[in-house]
Design an enzyme around this catalytic site. Structure first.
Site, short mmCIF file in Angstrom:
data_model
loop_
_atom_site.label_atom_id
_atom_site.label_comp_id
_atom_site.label_asym_id
_atom_site.label_seq_id
_atom_site.Cartn_x
_atom_site.Cartn_y
_atom_site.Cartn_z
N SER A 186 9.29 28.77 -12.59
CA SER A 186 7.90 28.56 -12.98
C SER A 186 6.99 28.50 -11.76
O SER A 186 5.86 29.01 -11.78
CB SER A 186 7.75 27.29 -13.82
N ASP A 187 7.46 27.90 -10.68
CA ASP A 187 6.66 27.87 -9.44
C ASP A 187 6.46 29.27 -8.88
O ASP A 187 5.33 29.70 -8.59
CB ASP A 187 7.35 26.99 -8.39
N VAL A 188 7.57 29.97 -8.70
CA VAL A 188 7.49 31.31 -8.11
C VAL A 188 6.76 32.28 -9.04
O VAL A 188 5.93 33.08 -8.62
CB VAL A 188 8.90 31.81 -7.77
#
Length: 433
Positions: A186-188
């Site tokens: 989700s971050d990337v």
């Protein structure tokens, strides 16, 4: 008669195209007001494409600088997501610091931030605050759940986004044991969506259409990948469940263990099914459970048992060589140490191993190979390394800069020195999502 098409295939199959011309984003100026991973990854993509990125951080430094975890004192990879950037250490909560930020925004093309929703506006640095003086600015806000909606003020991190988006409900073993994705997807992924939105908005701004506000969220970014699962649920009304390595709509399409204990994956659908049977030396043509692609999918568990029995009779390398020769899609399940030395990734420059150049033994490159993309070039900046030059560029003289340093409004240092902290007061650090 149609005109002949130009062959754009690289001349060599063993080397990337040589860079020619200017980098795609040369001359594009980015203000990076981010922390943690999603925001920095977004601006790292822009940097790797040639943009000039200025990282804004508190005078006490980004939260991840120098942090070590566990008895082994493992470093959190601040340097990996801030390579090639410049650093300005400034207290944005102070009136003078906010003034510096407004001045920089007027000279920038893009601003990316990942504070809690509304935090930048409370500092007088929100999109609507800057828009009158910066009509062409592309402003990107990254948060856990976005800038509006009932979850707007909830804290969002990678784990929560994977769960909230539905991804965790379909990730894990076939017996229902849930699992988080091994990478911080989700971050990337949100960083990637942010970069896509920013670049699209920049095209419009450069065409005279004015600036834009980009709102991307961790939960949205992962939920947007639920294509197969949503289609399955809408068609059947049955909640999709974890399948281990199996595919939701096709079989055989999963992982198998080999005689040497190593694991491979195959995707033998359509014509590859017959080729797989030939390689494994099995004849299932008279078994109605496997007569069609749909039947193989319905009966994927007994099919997997049959295939596993055959794969267990030889090594992974044997099967991969044989399957590839027969045209069956397959590949090894590599460990992290293996991908770092993999020949394919090495040829494509995905992992750069040069501690002198990057300040880290290994950096993970942006996976865009092109004759106009510089990709990773150098190391991350020291805290406040570029404060003096940035302020000088804004017209601040030496005496004024020294006063700001003494009062703790800014911090400055050279690459190898600690920031000048004479007279500094404690300052709040960024609060990234």
């Amino acid at each position: 008669m149609p005109a002949p098409t130009q062959d754009t295939t690289p001349q060599s199959a063993t080397a990337p195209p040589a860079q020619r011309g200017t980098p795609f984003l040369q001359g594009v100026r980015v203000l990076d007001v981010t922390g943690a991973l999603a925001g920095p990854y977004c601006t790292t993509i822009l940097s790797d494409l040639g943009a000039d990125v200025l990282k804004i951080e508190p005078v006490t430094g980004d939260n991840l600088r120098g942090r070590r975890l566990g008895p082994e004192r493992r470093p959190i990879p601040f340097d990996l997501v801030h390579r090639d950037k410049k650093s300005l250490a400034v207290d944005m909560k102070s009136q003078e610091g906010a003034t510096i930020m407004r001045q920089l925004a007027q000279r920038s093309d893009i601003l990316v931030e990942n504070f809690r929703a509304g935090a930048m506006a409370r500092l007088g640095l929100g999109y609507e605050d800057l828009r009158p003086q910066c009509p062409d600015l592309v402003y990107c806000s990254i948060s856990g759940f976005g800038q509006y909606g009932p979850m707007r003020d909830a804290k969002g991190i990678d784990l929560i986004a994977q769960a909230y988006s539905g991804m965790m409900s379909v990730t894990g073993s076939a017996d229902g044991q849930l699992a988080k994705a091994g990478f911080p997807v989700s971050d990337v992924g949100t960083g990637m969506w942010g970069a896509i939105g920013v670049l699209a908005a920049l095209l419009r701004a450069r065409a005279g259409g004015g600036g834009a506000y980009i709102d991307v969220a961790l939960a949205d970014s992962v939920a947007a990948w639920s294509l197969w699962e949503v289609a399955d649920f809408v068609a059947t009304g049955v909640e999709p469940a974890p399948l281990g390595t199996a595919h939701r709509l096709a079989a055989p399409y999963e992982a198998f263990s080999c005689s040497d204990g190593a694991t491979l994956v195959i995707g033998a659908v359509d014509r590859a099914w017959l080729a797989l049977c030939g390689v494994l030396g099995i004849d299932l043509s008279d078994d109605p459970r496997f007569a069609t692609e749909y039947e193989r999918f319905v009966h994927r568990a007994p099919l997997a048992d049959i295939l596993q029995g055959r794969f267990a009779t030889a090594t992974r390398d044997h099967w991969i060589d044989t399957l590839r020769a027969a045209g069956v899609p397959c590949g090894p399940v590599n460990r992290i140490g293996e991908i770092l030395t993999d020949e394919q990734f090495a040829v494509r420059g995905l992992f750069e191993h040069d501690e002198h150049r990057f300040g880290q033994p290994t950096v993970v490159n942006t996976p865009i190979v092109s004759d106009g993309a510089p990709r990773a070039r150098g190391r991350a900046p020291a805290l406040g390394q570029d404060t003096l030059s940035v302020l000088s560029g804004l017209g601040y003289d030496g005496e004024r800069i020294s006063t700001l340093i003494e009062r703790g409004v800014v911090g400055a240092c050279s690459r190898d020195d600690e920031p000048q902290r004479s007279g500094l007061k404690p300052h709040a650090t960024n609060s990234p999502t």
